[in-house]
Design a protein around this motif. Structure first.
Motif, PDB file in Angstrom:
ATOM      1  N   GLY A  79       0.413  -2.013   1.721  1.00 26.19           N
ATOM      2  CA  GLY A  79      -0.103  -0.998   1.229  1.00 26.19           C
ATOM      3  C   GLY A  79       1.315  -0.591   0.387  1.00 26.19           C
ATOM      4  O   GLY A  79       1.296   0.520  -0.094  1.00 26.19           O
ATOM      5  N   GLY A  80       2.548  -1.171   0.765  1.00 24.10           N
ATOM      6  CA  GLY A  80       3.820  -0.654  -0.220  1.00 24.10           C
ATOM      7  C   GLY A  80       4.808  -0.122   0.861  1.00 24.10           C
ATOM      8  O   GLY A  80       5.454   0.406   0.245  1.00 24.10           O
ATOM      9  N   VAL A  81       4.491  -0.308   2.199  1.00 18.46           N
ATOM     10  CA  VAL A  81       5.514   0.118   3.248  1.00 18.46           C
ATOM     11  C   VAL A  81       6.446  -1.006   3.707  1.00 18.46           C
ATOM     12  O   VAL A  81       5.514  -2.034   4.297  1.00 18.46           O
ATOM     13  N   PRO A  82       7.678  -0.677   3.878  1.00 17.58           N
ATOM     14  CA  PRO A  82       8.307   0.496   3.503  1.00 17.58           C
ATOM     15  C   PRO A  82       8.957   0.335   2.121  1.00 17.58           C
ATOM     16  O   PRO A  82       9.627   1.422   1.632  1.00 17.58           O
ATOM     17  N   GLY A  83       8.426  -0.530   1.432  1.00 14.93           N
ATOM     18  CA  GLY A  83       9.259  -0.814   0.097  1.00 14.93           C
ATOM     19  C   GLY A  83       8.727   0.173  -1.041  1.00 14.93           C
ATOM     20  O   GLY A  83       9.825   0.733  -1.825  1.00 14.93           O
ATOM     21  N   MET A  84       7.733   0.701  -1.206  1.00 17.27           N
ATOM     22  CA  MET A  84       7.390   2.061  -1.944  1.00 17.27           C
ATOM     23  C   MET A  84       8.246   3.209  -1.980  1.00 17.27           C
ATOM     24  O   MET A  84       8.719   3.409  -3.121  1.00 17.27           O
ATOM     25  N   PRO A  85       8.148   3.736  -0.743  1.00 15.21           N
ATOM     26  CA  PRO A  85       8.819   4.882  -0.474  1.00 15.21           C
ATOM     27  C   PRO A  85      10.456   4.789  -0.708  1.00 15.21           C
ATOM     28  O   PRO A  85      11.147   5.597  -1.129  1.00 15.21           O
ATOM     29  N   ILE A  86      11.104   3.728  -0.226  1.00 15.72           N
ATOM     30  CA  ILE A  86      12.536   3.499  -0.609  1.00 15.72           C
ATOM     31  C   ILE A  86      12.546   3.332  -2.209  1.00 15.72           C
ATOM     32  O   ILE A  86      13.563   4.016  -2.590  1.00 15.72           O
ATOM     33  N   ALA A  87      11.679   2.508  -2.776  1.00 15.50           N
ATOM     34  CA  ALA A  87      12.008   2.778  -4.295  1.00 15.50           C
ATOM     35  C   ALA A  87      11.866   3.882  -4.776  1.00 15.50           C
ATOM     36  O   ALA A  87      12.640   4.220  -5.979  1.00 15.50           O
ATOM     37  N   ILE A  88      11.066   4.889  -4.314  1.00 17.58           N
ATOM     38  CA  ILE A  88      11.013   6.252  -4.892  1.00 17.58           C
ATOM     39  C   ILE A  88      12.288   6.779  -4.450  1.00 17.58           C
ATOM     40  O   ILE A  88      12.685   7.638  -5.333  1.00 17.58           O
ATOM     41  N   ALA A  89      12.762   6.688  -3.157  1.00 15.53           N
ATOM     42  CA  ALA A  89      14.113   7.361  -2.978  1.00 15.53           C
ATOM     43  C   ALA A  89      15.320   6.731  -3.475  1.00 15.53           C
ATOM     44  O   ALA A  89      16.475   7.888  -3.681  1.00 15.53           O
ATOM     45  N   ARG A  90      15.350   5.567  -3.774  1.00 21.87           N
ATOM     46  CA  ARG A  90      16.542   4.930  -4.604  1.00 21.87           C
ATOM     47  C   ARG A  90      15.951   4.341  -6.019  1.00 21.87           C
ATOM     48  O   ARG A  90      15.951   3.104  -5.980  1.00 21.87           O
ATOM     49  N   PRO A  91      15.965   5.161  -6.977  1.00 22.81           N
ATOM     50  CA  PRO A  91      15.464   4.367  -8.115  1.00 22.81           C
ATOM     51  C   PRO A  91      16.191   3.609  -8.804  1.00 22.81           C
ATOM     52  O   PRO A  91      15.723   3.011  -9.928  1.00 22.81           O
ATOM     53  N   GLU A  94      16.482  -2.116  -7.503  1.00 24.77           N
ATOM     54  CA  GLU A  94      15.298  -3.079  -8.073  1.00 24.77           C
ATOM     55  C   GLU A  94      14.539  -3.530  -6.968  1.00 24.77           C
ATOM     56  O   GLU A  94      15.150  -4.385  -6.019  1.00 24.77           O
ATOM     57  N   VAL A  95      13.270  -2.932  -6.765  1.00 21.83           N
ATOM     58  CA  VAL A  95      12.537  -3.340  -5.559  1.00 21.83           C
ATOM     59  C   VAL A  95      11.259  -4.220  -5.969  1.00 21.83           C
ATOM     60  O   VAL A  95      10.499  -3.872  -6.919  1.00 21.83           O
ATOM     61  N   THR A  96      11.186  -5.438  -5.072  1.00 23.42           N
ATOM     62  CA  THR A  96      10.182  -6.050  -5.326  1.00 23.42           C
ATOM     63  C   THR A  96       9.193  -6.097  -4.132  1.00 23.42           C
ATOM     64  O   THR A  96       9.783  -6.362  -3.100  1.00 23.42           O
ATOM     65  N   LEU A  97       7.880  -5.867  -4.352  1.00 23.38           N
ATOM     66  CA  LEU A  97       7.074  -5.959  -3.213  1.00 23.38           C
ATOM     67  C   LEU A  97       6.178  -7.048  -3.366  1.00 23.38           C
ATOM     68  O   LEU A  97       5.432  -7.459  -4.436  1.00 23.38           O
ATOM     69  N   MET A  98       6.175  -8.062  -2.290  1.00 20.16           N
ATOM     70  CA  MET A  98       5.334  -9.060  -1.964  1.00 20.16           C
ATOM     71  C   MET A  98       4.522  -9.042  -1.259  1.00 20.16           C
ATOM     72  O   MET A  98       4.547  -8.864   0.135  1.00 20.16           O
ATOM     73  N   ASP A  99       3.203  -9.575  -1.560  1.00 19.71           N
ATOM     74  CA  ASP A  99       2.106  -9.883  -0.581  1.00 19.71           C
ATOM     75  C   ASP A  99       1.355 -11.186  -0.967  1.00 19.71           C
ATOM     76  O   ASP A  99       1.296 -11.252  -2.066  1.00 19.71           O
ATOM     77  N   ALA A 100       0.589 -11.668  -0.070  1.00 22.27           N
ATOM     78  CA  ALA A 100       0.060 -12.757  -0.256  1.00 22.27           C
ATOM     79  C   ALA A 100      -1.674 -12.477  -0.936  1.00 22.27           C
ATOM     80  O   ALA A 100      -2.057 -13.475  -1.486  1.00 22.27           O
ATOM     81  N   THR A 101      -1.971 -11.425  -0.684  1.00 20.69           N
ATOM     82  CA  THR A 101      -3.409 -10.827  -0.983  1.00 20.69           C
ATOM     83  C   THR A 101      -3.497 -10.247  -2.212  1.00 20.69           C
ATOM     84  O   THR A 101      -2.689  -9.299  -2.915  1.00 20.69           O
ATOM     85  N   GLY A 102      -4.220 -10.698  -3.252  1.00 27.50           N
ATOM     86  CA  GLY A 102      -4.311 -10.455  -4.644  1.00 27.50           C
ATOM     87  C   GLY A 102      -4.676  -8.947  -4.938  1.00 27.50           C
ATOM     88  O   GLY A 102      -3.825  -8.170  -5.667  1.00 27.50           O
ATOM     89  N   LYS A 103      -5.729  -8.158  -4.221  1.00 26.19           N
ATOM     90  CA  LYS A 103      -5.982  -7.089  -4.345  1.00 26.19           C
ATOM     91  C   LYS A 103      -4.973  -6.184  -3.816  1.00 26.19           C
ATOM     92  O   LYS A 103      -4.732  -4.985  -4.433  1.00 26.19           O
ATOM     93  N   LYS A 104      -4.233  -6.496  -3.011  1.00 22.63           N
ATOM     94  CA  LYS A 104      -3.101  -5.473  -2.661  1.00 22.63           C
ATOM     95  C   LYS A 104      -2.039  -5.520  -3.598  1.00 22.63           C
ATOM     96  O   LYS A 104      -1.402  -4.335  -3.904  1.00 22.63           O
ATOM     97  N   ALA A 117       7.398   4.526 -10.982  1.00 29.73           N
ATOM     98  CA  ALA A 117       8.126   3.772 -10.220  1.00 29.73           C
ATOM     99  C   ALA A 117       8.421   2.715 -11.138  1.00 29.73           C
ATOM    100  O   ALA A 117       8.076   1.565 -10.615  1.00 29.73           O
ATOM    101  N   ASN A 118       9.239   2.871 -12.078  1.00 38.54           N
ATOM    102  CA  ASN A 118       9.768   1.727 -13.077  1.00 38.54           C
ATOM    103  C   ASN A 118      10.460   0.677 -12.479  1.00 38.54           C
ATOM    104  O   ASN A 118      10.696  -0.225 -13.104  1.00 38.54           O
ATOM    105  N   ASN A 119      11.074   0.979 -11.170  1.00 38.13           N
ATOM    106  CA  ASN A 119      11.920   0.145 -10.533  1.00 38.13           C
ATOM    107  C   ASN A 119      11.365  -0.950  -9.632  1.00 38.13           C
ATOM    108  O   ASN A 119      11.915  -1.766  -8.915  1.00 38.13           O
ATOM    109  N   VAL A 120       9.932  -0.742  -9.589  1.00 34.90           N
ATOM    110  CA  VAL A 120       9.049  -1.615  -8.612  1.00 34.90           C
ATOM    111  C   VAL A 120       8.245  -2.920  -9.591  1.00 34.90           C
ATOM    112  O   VAL A 120       7.980  -2.782 -10.409  1.00 34.90           O
TER     113      VAL A 120
END
Length: 234
Positions: A79-91, A94-104, A117-120
């Protein structure tokens, strides 16, 4: 912990976030809870617990990110943890969120666009495969992961992405030292060096820090599924 308390919490650990970033976190949480009702993004569903266990845990990693870091990979982001909150705090990171599940991954990409969050960047891939691609292997300054696997397995999935001089930052529970001892051989084998386990300001969480000091041997990570099925021996 309310969102106002999150801002105070962040400032208390040396992470400066503006009201606009708090609003982004608020919107992110709303979207996460809405999507979680449709498919499993997090087992934590109580809003107060989400703020503490997910947002608080994520922000607690930020002080351990080197100031010079420019790129971060979140392995098994879900669901984006911890990467998304980090991306918001550190704009500027450049944050890459990787997951194997397409819907996620679709949720992560759409959410990043909605909250601004343009850095994601959201990427669908398995760590064992993505780590063999030239654009990703030993390219990141920081790698994070939460609740993906025990450390002995996680090290094999994460360290191949780190450049020399980069850092792995992994929130763990009360058994962090035990997992670190269990993973000692894997850490050395894959080019890492462990720092002392750090206490998190969030109760019940400890932070494992692994510095990348040598290249990861080319045979790692092993084939998809093998690191989980057969962790490297201790």
């Amino acid at each position: 912990m309310t969102l106002n308390q999150i801002q105070s919490f962040a400032h208390g650990i040396g992470v400066s976030i503006e009201p606009s970033q708090v609003q982004m976190l608020d919107l992110y949480l709303d979207l996460l809870l809405d999507a979680n009702a449709q498919f499993n993004l997090t087992r934590i569903t109580d809003p107060a617990q989400i703020e503490t266990r997910l947002i608080g845990d994520s922000l607690a990693l930020v002080p351990h990110i080197p100031r010079a870091a420019r790129s971060l990979l979140d392995v098994g982001s879900g669901g984006g943890v911890p990467g998304m909150p980090i991306a918001i705090a550190r704009p500027r990171l450049e944050v890459t969120l990787m997951d194997a599940t397409g819907k996620k991954v679709r949720f992560l990409g759409e959410t990043a666009a909605v909250i601004g969050a343009n850095n994601v960047t959201a990427v669908q891939a398995r760590a064992e495969e993505l780590a063999r691609e030239r654009d990703h292997r030993e390219r990141y300054d920081v790698v994070t992961a939460r609740a993906v696997a025990r450390l002995a397995t996680l090290i094999e999935l994460a360290l191949p992405f780190l450049r020399i001089g980069g850092r792995g930052i992994f929130p763990k529970g009360s058994a962090a030292e035990e997992e670190l001892d269990e993973a000692a051989h894997a850490i050395r084998l894959l080019g890492g060096e462990a720092r002392p386990v750090q206490e998190s300001p969030v109760e019940g969480t400890r932070i494992v820090l692994i510095d990348k000091i040598r290249p990861t041997p080319s045979e790692f990570p092993r084939r998809t599924g093998i690191p989980n099925k057969t962790p490297l021996p201790g």
